[in-house]
Design an enzyme around this catalytic site. Structure first.
Site, mmCIF file in Angstrom:
data_model
loop_
_atom_site.group_PDB
_atom_site.id
_atom_site.type_symbol
_atom_site.label_atom_id
_atom_site.label_comp_id
_atom_site.label_asym_id
_atom_site.label_seq_id
_atom_site.Cartn_x
_atom_site.Cartn_y
_atom_site.Cartn_z
ATOM 1 C CG HIS A 127 19.603 -13.265 10.206
ATOM 2 N ND1 HIS A 127 19.024 -13.076 8.972
ATOM 3 C CD2 HIS A 127 18.910 -13.878 11.081
ATOM 4 C CE1 HIS A 127 17.574 -13.791 8.935
ATOM 5 N NE2 HIS A 127 17.645 -14.101 10.296
ATOM 6 C CB CYS A 168 23.149 -11.923 4.344
ATOM 7 S SG CYS A 168 21.463 -12.414 4.012
#
Length: 414
Positions: A127, A168
């Site tokens: 992430h 991301c």
């Protein structure tokens, strides 16, 4: 065969933990199988992963990790150079630069011992947020990564380096990569958008891969690595990815080199299939926990267990709402008095603003919502607001004060 006179090194890093992030560790296991089959010796490969998936209580097939539908087990033989609490940004940077003395762990301290004629392939999967790549309990910030890479280049610790990064906002980690230090970077998405999981597995009840990784590894496995370049890899990503938009940074000349210059080559390892798998079940990293719970609720027949899952879902939605509200209140305080709204500004940060953003993000994480706790993982999705404030030139102390005030007075925390 590769014409490189130096050694080829690889460092493969999953910063994630927990069953919901199955696909992020599966990516690294799969990547290890690729570099191993193509001939990079284990002593020239460093693997970092939390290693809580193969024998997880939720795994219906103990000791088994797959990275594509009905795919092979990619777990056997995977190196465990850094696992559990040893998977940290500090240990990653120390291992990358070959600094055993800076590694904090018991047992062997395996690092990249590269020299001026060597190549290094780096693959990072987890992430992230603007200027952030997550590790299990701390974060790697773009400012620190770029600084480390520049020092390594200055010290002639490699000839060429290629970095593949899937998280991301991954473009924000490499957008400040200089184009004159022989490093080429490919990211799953631009600086201001999200990455996507793929392949939801009904039996395992989680996503088993991520979009960029699924595409680049499928293409690599079915190719003769003496015949394709990293530019070919990037073009294939552009053609095959449906949701994320891949980006390239740094020295584009490096992209013209064949993949075998970095990963070696074993033509017999190439799969005979001409067509790669096309990723399905695409969902953004931030939304995945909600989709997983929705699948579980729909599938559960036991009323008590179903109610427990619904409560978990409602709690997650409440945390999402509270996080968004807290950040909105912070933003309002920062923009009070006629300041330019943060929403009107880019998330792109230069090196100066990256340092400011690191200060702000860490203060928010430790004061309000620690995104390393799975309950608060959604907080990462709001970091673009702080990136915009920093890019707009809002004083760092002003932002810190606003965070402190909201933490003390907002009903969100009562």
């Amino acid at each position: 065969m590769s014409e490189a006179t130096g050694k080829q090194w690889a460092i493969l890093v999953a910063g994630a933990k927990d069953w919901n992030n199955y696909g992020l560790q599966a990516n690294i296991c799969h990547a290890y199988q690729i570099v191993h089959k193509n001939g990079i010796p284990d002593e020239q490969t460093v693997v970092m992963m939390y290693d809580d998936i193969a024998n997880n209580e939720l795994n219906p097939y103990k000791g088994n990790i797959i990275n594509q539908p009905n795919g092979p087990n990619v777990y056997p033989g995977v190196l465990k150079d850094y696992t559990g609490d040893d998977v940290t940004p500090e240990n990653f940077l120390a291992a990358l630069r070959g600094d055993e003395s800076a590694v904090t762990k018991t047992g062997p301290k395996k690092v990249i011992k590269s020299g001026k004629d060597d190549t290094i392939f780096v693959f990072l999967s987890d992430h992230g947020g603007p200027g952030i790549f997550c590790f299990p309990s701390s974060s790697l910030y773009a400012a620190d990564l770029i600084e480390e890479l520049q020092i390594m280049a200055k010290n002639q610790q490699f000839a060429k380096m290629v970095i593949f990064m899937e998280c991301c906002y991954s473009g924000s980690m490499l957008m400040n990569l200089p184009d004159n230090i022989s490093i080429y970077g490919v990211t799953a998405c631009p600086p201001d958008t999200v990455a996507y999981f793929c392949y939801y597995d009904e039996e395992r009840q989680t996503y088993i891969a991520a979009e960029m990784s699924a595409v680049w590894m499928s293409y690599t496995e079915r190719s003769d690595l003496d015949k394709i370049t990293f530019h070919d890899e990037f073009q294939n990503l552009q053609g095959q990815m449906k949701e994320s938009i891949p980006c390239e940074y740094g020295d584009k000349e490096v992209s013209k080199l064949t993949v075998s210059k970095f990963l070696k080559n074993n033509p017999t390892a190439a799969q005979e299939t001409e067509k790669g798998l096309s990723p399905t079940d695409l969902v953004s990293f931030y939304e995945a926990p909600f989709r997983i719970l929705e699948h579980q609720i729909e599938r559960e027949n036991d009323p008590v267990k179903k109610d427990a899952l619904k409560k978990k879902y409602d709690d997650l939605q409440k945390t999402k709402s509270n996080t968004e509200r807290a950040v909105e209140e912070i933003c309002q305080r920062c923009c009070a008095g006629g300041g330019e709204p943060a929403t009107a500004v880019t998330t792109s940060l230069d090196l100066t603003h990256l340092q400011d953003f690191k200060t702000v993000a860490e203060f928010f994480r430790t004061t309000c919502f620690n995104w390393h706790d799975s309950k608060f993982g959604y907080a990462l999705s709001q970091m673009h607001i702080f990136a915009k404030l920093c890019a707009a030139g809002v004083d760092t102390e002003r932002i810190l004060e606003a965070i402190k005030e909201v933490r003390q007075t907002s009903t969100v925390f009562q």
